[in-house]
Write an enzyme that holds these catalytic residues in place. Structure first.
Site, PDB file in Angstrom:
ATOM      1  N   LYS A  22       0.850  -1.212   0.000  1.00 49.79           N
ATOM      2  CA  LYS A  22       0.000   0.000   0.000  1.00 49.79           C
ATOM      3  C   LYS A  22       0.874   1.247   0.000  1.00 49.79           C
ATOM      4  CE  LYS A  22      -1.794   1.693   3.978  1.00 49.79           C
ATOM      5  NZ  LYS A  22      -1.504   3.090   4.273  1.00 49.79           N
ATOM      6  N   ASN A  23       1.852   1.289   0.910  1.00 46.97           N
ATOM      7  CA  ASN A  23       2.614   2.521   1.098  1.00 46.97           C
ATOM      8  C   ASN A  23       3.657   2.752   0.013  1.00 46.97           C
ATOM      9  OD1 ASN A  23       1.023   2.961   3.251  1.00 46.97           O
ATOM     10  ND2 ASN A  23       2.539   2.417   4.798  1.00 46.97           N
ATOM     11  N   CYS A 116      -5.550   7.854   9.091  1.00 50.02           N
ATOM     12  CA  CYS A 116      -5.660   7.362  10.472  1.00 50.02           C
ATOM     13  C   CYS A 116      -5.326   8.468  11.463  1.00 50.02           C
ATOM     14  CB  CYS A 116      -4.712   6.188  10.690  1.00 50.02           C
ATOM     15  SG  CYS A 116      -5.177   4.703   9.791  1.00 50.02           S
ATOM     16  N   ARG A 121      -0.258  15.053  13.298  1.00 45.40           N
ATOM     17  CA  ARG A 121       0.111  14.810  11.882  1.00 45.40           C
ATOM     18  C   ARG A 121       0.094  16.100  11.057  1.00 45.40           C
ATOM     19  NH1 ARG A 121      -2.080   9.104   9.523  1.00 45.40           N
ATOM     20  NH2 ARG A 121       0.014   9.113   8.622  1.00 45.40           N
ATOM     21  N   ASP A 305       4.130   1.027  12.212  1.00 42.66           N
ATOM     22  CA  ASP A 305       2.928   0.348  11.713  1.00 42.66           C
ATOM     23  C   ASP A 305       2.823  -1.082  12.218  1.00 42.66           C
ATOM     24  OD1 ASP A 305       3.155   1.954   8.440  1.00 42.66           O
ATOM     25  OD2 ASP A 305       2.446   2.670  10.373  1.00 42.66           O
ATOM     26  N   ARG A 397      -8.690  -0.663   4.081  1.00 43.83           N
ATOM     27  CA  ARG A 397      -7.884   0.414   3.513  1.00 43.83           C
ATOM     28  C   ARG A 397      -6.455  -0.051   3.253  1.00 43.83           C
ATOM     29  NH1 ARG A 397      -7.078   4.681   7.186  1.00 43.83           N
ATOM     30  NH2 ARG A 397      -5.636   5.268   5.523  1.00 43.83           N
TER      31      ARG A 397
HETATM   32  C1  EPZ Z   1       3.797   7.167   6.373  1.00 47.01           C
HETATM   33  O1  EPZ Z   1       2.922   8.193   6.852  1.00 47.01           O
HETATM   34  C2  EPZ Z   1       2.950   5.891   6.285  1.00 47.01           C
HETATM   35  N1  EPZ Z   1       1.851   6.113   5.382  1.00 47.01           N
HETATM   36  C3  EPZ Z   1       2.404   5.543   7.665  1.00 47.01           C
HETATM   37  O2  EPZ Z   1       1.703   4.291   7.567  1.00 47.01           O
HETATM   38  C4  EPZ Z   1       3.573   5.344   8.613  1.00 47.01           C
HETATM   39  O3  EPZ Z   1       3.079   5.130   9.908  1.00 47.01           O
HETATM   40  C5  EPZ Z   1       4.462   6.612   8.619  1.00 47.01           C
HETATM   41  O4  EPZ Z   1       4.885   6.937   7.292  1.00 47.01           O
HETATM   42  C6  EPZ Z   1       5.707   6.434   9.469  1.00 47.01           C
HETATM   43  O5  EPZ Z   1       6.436   5.342   9.066  1.00 47.01           O
HETATM   44  C7  EPZ Z   1       2.071   5.994   4.053  1.00 47.01           C
HETATM   45  O6  EPZ Z   1       3.170   5.754   3.579  1.00 47.01           O
HETATM   46  C8  EPZ Z   1       0.890   6.180   3.163  1.00 47.01           C
HETATM   47  P1  EPZ Z   1       5.516  10.787   8.340  1.00 47.01           P
HETATM   48  P2  EPZ Z   1       3.336   9.744   6.814  1.00 47.01           P
HETATM   49  O7  EPZ Z   1       5.352  12.017   7.535  1.00 47.01           O
HETATM   50  O8  EPZ Z   1       4.067  10.018   5.568  1.00 47.01           O
HETATM   51  C9  EPZ Z   1       5.539  14.114  11.803  1.00 47.01           C
HETATM   52  C10 EPZ Z   1      -0.133   2.801   7.737  1.00 47.01           C
HETATM   53  O9  EPZ Z   1      -0.639   2.243   8.719  1.00 47.01           O
HETATM   54  N2  EPZ Z   1       5.441  15.117  10.714  1.00 47.01           N
HETATM   55  O10 EPZ Z   1       6.775  10.022   8.222  1.00 47.01           O
HETATM   56  O11 EPZ Z   1       2.132  10.522   7.118  1.00 47.01           O
HETATM   57  C11 EPZ Z   1       4.218  13.340  11.953  1.00 47.01           C
HETATM   58  O12 EPZ Z   1       3.288  14.043  12.730  1.00 47.01           O
HETATM   59  C12 EPZ Z   1       0.276   4.286   7.812  1.00 47.01           C
HETATM   60  O13 EPZ Z   1       0.091   2.224   6.659  1.00 47.01           O
HETATM   61  C13 EPZ Z   1       5.506  16.459  11.041  1.00 47.01           C
HETATM   62  O14 EPZ Z   1       5.656  16.829  12.210  1.00 47.01           O
HETATM   63  O15 EPZ Z   1       4.316   9.783   8.076  1.00 47.01           O
HETATM   64  C14 EPZ Z   1       4.669  12.057  12.611  1.00 47.01           C
HETATM   65  O16 EPZ Z   1       4.751  12.230  13.980  1.00 47.01           O
HETATM   66  C15 EPZ Z   1      -0.139   4.933   9.096  1.00 47.01           C
HETATM   67  N3  EPZ Z   1       5.399  17.360  10.035  1.00 47.01           N
HETATM   68  C16 EPZ Z   1       6.048  11.854  12.003  1.00 47.01           C
HETATM   69  O17 EPZ Z   1       6.480  13.105  11.468  1.00 47.01           O
HETATM   70  C17 EPZ Z   1       5.234  16.990   8.719  1.00 47.01           C
HETATM   71  O18 EPZ Z   1       5.131  17.850   7.830  1.00 47.01           O
HETATM   72  C18 EPZ Z   1       6.082  10.785  10.894  1.00 47.01           C
HETATM   73  O19 EPZ Z   1       5.233  11.163   9.873  1.00 47.01           O
HETATM   74  C19 EPZ Z   1       5.157  15.614   8.411  1.00 47.01           C
HETATM   75  C20 EPZ Z   1       5.262  14.687   9.427  1.00 47.01           C
END
Ligand code: EPZ
Length: 418
Positions: A22-23, A116, A121, A305, A397
Site C-alpha cells: 500500500k505505502n 488514520c 500529523r 505500523d 484500507r
Molecule cells: C507514512 O505516513 C505511512 N503512510 C504511515 O503508515 C507510517 O506510519 C508513517 O509513514 C511512518 O512510518 C504511508 O506511507 C501512506 P511521516 P506519513 O510524515 O508520511 C511528523 C499505515 O498504517 N510530521 O513520516 O504521514 C508526523 O506528525 C500508515 O500504513 C511532522 O511533524 O508519516 C509524525 O509524527 C499509518 N510534520 C512523524 O512526522 C510533517 O510535515 C512521521 O510522519 C510531516 C510529518
C-alpha cells in the site's frame, strides 16, 4: 460498517503470497501524473486507499484502467489543479498530490489530508519544502493554495525523516530547475521504489534509502512498466499471526530485509525463522517469550505500523516487555480494546508495559484505525470463543482480503457486511 467475526484456537499452516505494498503504491500513483506519460503499474493491491488515489487521478484528468493486480494510467491529459475536500479526507497520502500537481501544472488547490488519527500529523515539513523550492502558498482554514511560476532546486534539511514530506519533495523536484538535496530524508523501502519508478520515467534521482536524496530534474519518457514491491507490513502481520497462534507458514513476495526488525523480535520470542530474499518461513509453538523493549523508529528501525500488530501477538507471552512509540503521539488507541479480551497492558504517555496472560477470551471490539483493527483480528485468533471486531472500513484500507488469506492458512474468520 463491517463486523469481523474471529473464532480463536486454530494454528496456522500453509503458504501464501503477500499483497503488493500500500505505502509503495500510493506515492507511485501520485507520481504517475508528474510527467505526461503512460504507466503500466503491476502488483497493485486492491485496497480502499488505492481506490481513493485512482479517484483523485481520474478527477485530475488521468485515464485509469484496471486489470488483475494492475493499473494502466494515462496522464497525458492531466490538467486539473484542484482536489475536492471529500477526496482529500479519504486518506493521508492525498497530500502527495501537492508535489505532483505543482510539478506538472505549477498550481495546486487542496485541503488538509485525512487518514488514520494517530496524532497531530501536521504537514509543516511539506509546506516549508515547497516554499524553499519557490512555491507561494496561502492557507485559509484547512484550504491550501500553492502556486509556482517555475520551481527551483533547493537544499532541504528535514528536522524529522518524514516519509510523506520526502516523497512530496521528490515529486516536485523532478520539475524544478537545478539540483535539490534532501538531507535527513526518510529511508523507507517505499522511498527507494518511488525513486525507481520516477527514474524509469526519466527523472535524475540518487540516494534513496540513505538519508540524503539528490534530484536533478528529468529527461521525461513517455511510458513505463513498473512493479510495486511486496507489502512489508502485511507480511509482518501474517508472520506475527503465525507466531501467536502457533503453526508453520511460508510467505513469499515481500523482501525479508524490509521487515527484518519484526522477524528479529519474533525470533527472540521463540519462533524459528528462515528467510532468503522474498521467502520467509516461520515456525512457532504458539507459546512466546516476551522479548526486550520494542522501540519504534524511522526505517531501518522498528516500524510504528507493526507496533499494534506485534503487541497483539505478545498478549499471551511469558514475561513482560516495554513498548515505546516514538513516531506518533496517539498510537495506543487499540490498547483499551485489547484489554476487553483480558490483556494486561498499561499505558503511560509514549510507553506501554505488557504482561503476558495465560488466556484471552472473545469480546466485541471497535477498530480505531487500520493497524489497530488488524491487531484485534490477530488477537481474536488467540482468544477462547468468538471475537467480533466492529470496523468502519479501516482494515480494507490497507489489507487485501485478509479474511480469505487467514482462512486459507486454517483460521476461522468471516466478515459480516452491514
Ligand atoms: C507514512 O505516513 C505511512 N503512510 C504511515 O503508515 C507510517 O506510519 C508513517 O509513514 C511512518 O512510518 C504511508 O506511507 C501512506 P511521516 P506519513 O510524515 O508520511 C511528523 C499505515 O498504517 N510530521 O513520516 O504521514 C508526523 O506528525 C500508515 O500504513 C511532522 O511533524 O508519516 C509524525 O509524527 C499509518 N510534520 C512523524 O512526522 C510533517 O510535515 C512521521 O510522519 C510531516 C510529518
Amino acid at each position: 460498517m463491517d463486523i469481523w467475526h474471529v473464532r480463536g484456537g486454530s494454528r496456522l499452516f500453509g503458504s501464501c503470497r503477500v499483497q503488493g505494498s500500500k505505502n509503495a503504491s500510493l506515492p507511485v500513483l501520485a507520481a504517475s501524473m508528474v510527467f505526461p506519460a503512460r504507466s503500466l503499474i503491476r502488483n497493485v493491491p486492491r485496497l480502499l486507499d488505492v481506490d481513493a488515489a485512482v479517484s483523485i487521478l481520474s478527477h485530475l484528468g488521468c485515464g485509469v484502467e484496471r486489470g488483475e493486480g494492475e493499473l494502466y494510467i494515462d496522464s497525458t491529459g492531466a490538467c486539473a489543479t484542484q482536489i475536492p475536500r471529500e477526496l482529500m479526507e479519504e486518506m493521508r497520502s492525498s497530500v502527495i498530490f501537492m508535489g505532483a500537481m505543482l510539478a506538472r501544472c505549477g498550481e495546486a488547490r487542496l485541503s488538509l489530508p485525512g487518514g488514520c488519527q494517530l496524532g497531530k500529523r501536521p504537514i509543516d515539513l511539506h509546506l516549508s519544502a515547497m516554499r524553499a523550492m519557490g512555491a507561494e502558498i496561502s492557507e485559509e482554514g484547512s484550504d491550501i493554495f500553492c502556486r509556482a511560476e517555475k520551481l527551483h532546486g533547493a537544499r532541504i534539511e528535514l528536522r524529522f525523516p518524514s516519509v510523506g514530506a520526502t516523497e512530496n519533495i521528490m515529486l516536485a523536484a523532478c520539475a524544478a530547475e537545478g539540483r535539490t538535496t534532501i538531507s535527513g530524508a526518510a529511508r523507507e523501502p517505499e522511498i527507494v521504489s518511488l525513486q525507481q519508478y520516477l527514474c524509469s520515467l526519466g527523472a535524475h534521482i540518487t540516494g534513496a534509502g540513505s538519508d540524503t536524496v539528490v534530484i536533478c530534474g528529468a529527461s521525461p519518457r513517455e511510458e513505463t512498466d513498473f512493479t510495486i514491491p511486496g507489502d512489508r507490513i502485511a507480511a509482518a502481520t501474517l508472520a506475527c499471526a503465525c507466531a501467536a497462534t502457533g503453526g508453520q507458514i511460508i510467505l513469499s513476495g515481500a523482501k525479508s530485509d524490509h521487515f527484518l526488525t519484526v522477524l528479529h523480535f519474533l525470533n527472540e520470542a521463540g519462533c524459528d525463522i528462515i528467510h532468503f530474499n522474498d521467502i520467509v518461513e516461520i515456525r512457532s509453538e504458539g507459546r512466546l517469550r516476551a522479548p526486550g523493549s520494542i522501540v519504534t523508529a524511522p526505517y531501518p528501525g522498528f516500524p510504528t505500523d507493526a507496533q499494534p500488530i506485534l503487541t497483539a501477538a505478545l498478549l499471551r507471552a511469558e514475561g513482560s516487555c516495554r513498548i515505546i512509540e516514538t513516531i506518533f503521539e496517539n498510537r495506543y488507541r487499540h490498547i483499551s480494546e485489547l484489554r476487553r479480551l483480558g490483556a494486561d497492558i498499561r499505558v503511560s504517555g509514549s510507553e506501554a508495559v505488557l504482561r503476558g496472560v495465560k488466556e484471552l477470551h472473545g469480546a466485541t471490539l471497535t477498530a480505531p484505525d487500520l493497524r489497530g483493527g488488524a491487531a484485534m483480528v490477530l488477537a481474536g485468533l488467540c482468544a477462547k470463543g468468538e471475537t467480533r471486531v466492529i470496523d468502519a472500513g479501516h482494515i480494507a484500507r490497507g489489507y487485501e482480503d485478509l479474511d480469505d488469506t487467514l482462512c486459507a492458512l486454517g483460521a476461522e474468520v468471516w466478515i459480516e457486511h452491514k
